[in-house]
Design a protein around this motif. Structure first.
Motif, PDB file in Angstrom:
ATOM      1  N   ASN A  80      -3.672  -0.162  -5.171  1.00  0.00           N
ATOM      2  CA  ASN A  80      -2.799  -1.328  -5.235  1.00  0.00           C
ATOM      3  C   ASN A  80      -3.343  -2.509  -4.418  1.00  0.00           C
ATOM      4  N   ILE A  81      -4.667  -2.619  -4.350  1.00  0.00           N
ATOM      5  CA  ILE A  81      -5.299  -3.744  -3.656  1.00  0.00           C
ATOM      6  C   ILE A  81      -5.366  -4.943  -4.595  1.00  0.00           C
ATOM      7  N   TYR A  82      -5.763  -4.675  -5.821  1.00  0.00           N
ATOM      8  CA  TYR A  82      -5.844  -5.689  -6.865  1.00  0.00           C
ATOM      9  C   TYR A  82      -5.128  -5.116  -8.067  1.00  0.00           C
ATOM     10  N   LYS A  83      -4.150  -5.827  -8.551  1.00  0.00           N
ATOM     11  CA  LYS A  83      -3.302  -5.312  -9.625  1.00  0.00           C
ATOM     12  C   LYS A  83      -3.412  -6.212 -10.838  1.00  0.00           C
ATOM     13  N   ILE A  84      -3.766  -5.626 -11.978  1.00  0.00           N
ATOM     14  CA  ILE A  84      -3.770  -6.356 -13.239  1.00  0.00           C
ATOM     15  C   ILE A  84      -2.503  -5.964 -13.973  1.00  0.00           C
ATOM     16  N   GLU A  85      -1.698  -6.955 -14.287  1.00  0.00           N
ATOM     17  CA  GLU A  85      -0.441  -6.713 -14.985  1.00  0.00           C
ATOM     18  C   GLU A  85      -0.729  -6.519 -16.472  1.00  0.00           C
ATOM     19  N   SER A  86      -0.290  -5.401 -17.001  1.00  0.00           N
ATOM     20  CA  SER A  86      -0.500  -5.127 -18.419  1.00  0.00           C
ATOM     21  C   SER A  86       0.535  -4.126 -18.903  1.00  0.00           C
ATOM     22  N   TYR A 145      -3.176  -9.798  -5.774  1.00  0.00           N
ATOM     23  CA  TYR A 145      -3.681  -9.025  -4.642  1.00  0.00           C
ATOM     24  C   TYR A 145      -2.513  -8.687  -3.732  1.00  0.00           C
ATOM     25  N   THR A 146      -2.532  -7.495  -3.160  1.00  0.00           N
ATOM     26  CA  THR A 146      -1.568  -7.204  -2.102  1.00  0.00           C
ATOM     27  C   THR A 146      -2.107  -7.738  -0.784  1.00  0.00           C
ATOM     28  N   ASN A 147      -3.427  -7.760  -0.649  1.00  0.00           N
ATOM     29  CA  ASN A 147      -4.096  -8.349   0.498  1.00  0.00           C
ATOM     30  C   ASN A 147      -5.336  -9.065  -0.046  1.00  0.00           C
ATOM     31  N   THR A 148      -5.237 -10.362  -0.181  1.00  0.00           N
ATOM     32  CA  THR A 148      -6.300 -11.137  -0.821  1.00  0.00           C
ATOM     33  C   THR A 148      -7.631 -11.003  -0.084  1.00  0.00           C
ATOM     34  N   ASN A 149      -7.601 -11.111   1.249  1.00  0.00           N
ATOM     35  CA  ASN A 149      -8.852 -11.027   2.016  1.00  0.00           C
ATOM     36  C   ASN A 149      -9.512  -9.664   1.860  1.00  0.00           C
ATOM     37  N   LEU A 150      -8.733  -8.602   1.932  1.00  0.00           N
ATOM     38  CA  LEU A 150      -9.279  -7.261   1.762  1.00  0.00           C
ATOM     39  C   LEU A 150      -9.843  -7.100   0.349  1.00  0.00           C
ATOM     40  N   GLY A 151      -9.081  -7.529  -0.649  1.00  0.00           N
ATOM     41  CA  GLY A 151      -9.526  -7.402  -2.032  1.00  0.00           C
ATOM     42  C   GLY A 151     -10.810  -8.168  -2.295  1.00  0.00           C
TER      43      GLY A 151
END
Length: 179
Positions: A80-86, A145-151
């Motif tokens: 759940n660091i980067y989530k693509i909605e689909s 992103y849940t955390n943009t910098n981490l992602g």
């Protein structure tokens, strides 16, 4: 002259084919047609293979680089660091991601050969362009992103390693049919 023209046309058509696939994936998702990019990508790959002389080299290159990419993207989505909605997810990713990686890695067969002796440039391009492509889904509302910098940081590291690995691979395995 004909050889140079054919080479330039091949590079142009590969870039165009990937860009049309990428656009189909992104806007297909945006307009709720998640299969659009998948279908376009399959058609592009069929044409790509039809017009590729060294099919075994192309297949090997695409497999070697698209599988880790797909795994990395699945990892980002699973954590759940980067989530693509689909609405159409297979595993952890949208259906079109299955085809987006192989179509992207067609660029590794011919287009990005100029990076063969430029590992630093490959690392820099990977660190900048890779995360930038992912981020493009955020303003469209199909990714977050849940955390943009981490992602972005993880993406920069992954893409730097991927592109550096490509420079080593292409230097050691590219058939001698280069222009």
């Amino acid at each position: 002259m004909t050889l140079l023209y054919n080479f330039i046309m091949r590079i142009f058509l590969i870039l165009l084919g990937f860009q049309i696939t990428w656009t189909g994936c992104i806007f297909g998702e945006y307009f709720n047609y998640p299969w659009l990019g998948f279908v376009i990508g399959v058609l592009y790959l069929i044409l790509f293979y039809f017009y590729t002389e060294n099919k075994s080299f192309a297949f090997k290159t695409i497999a070697i680089f698209s599988i880790p990419g797909y795994i990395f993207d699945s990892f980002l989505q699973a954590l759940n660091i980067y989530k693509i909605e689909s609405d159409l997810i297979i595993g952890y990713l949208p259906v079109w991601m299955i085809i987006l990686w192989p179509t992207f890695t067609t660029l590794f067969v011919d287009v990005l050969n100029f990076l063969k002796n430029k590992p630093i440039l490959a690392i820099i391009l990977g660190a900048i362009l890779g995360p930038g492509a992912y981020y493009s889904g955020v303003p469209l509302g199909i990714a977050s992103y849940t955390n943009t910098n981490l992602g972005l940081g993880l993406m920069a590291i992954f893409w730097s390693i991927l592109m550096f690995s490509y420079t080593i691979y292409i230097k050691n395995t590219k058939p001698s049919s280069d222009l």
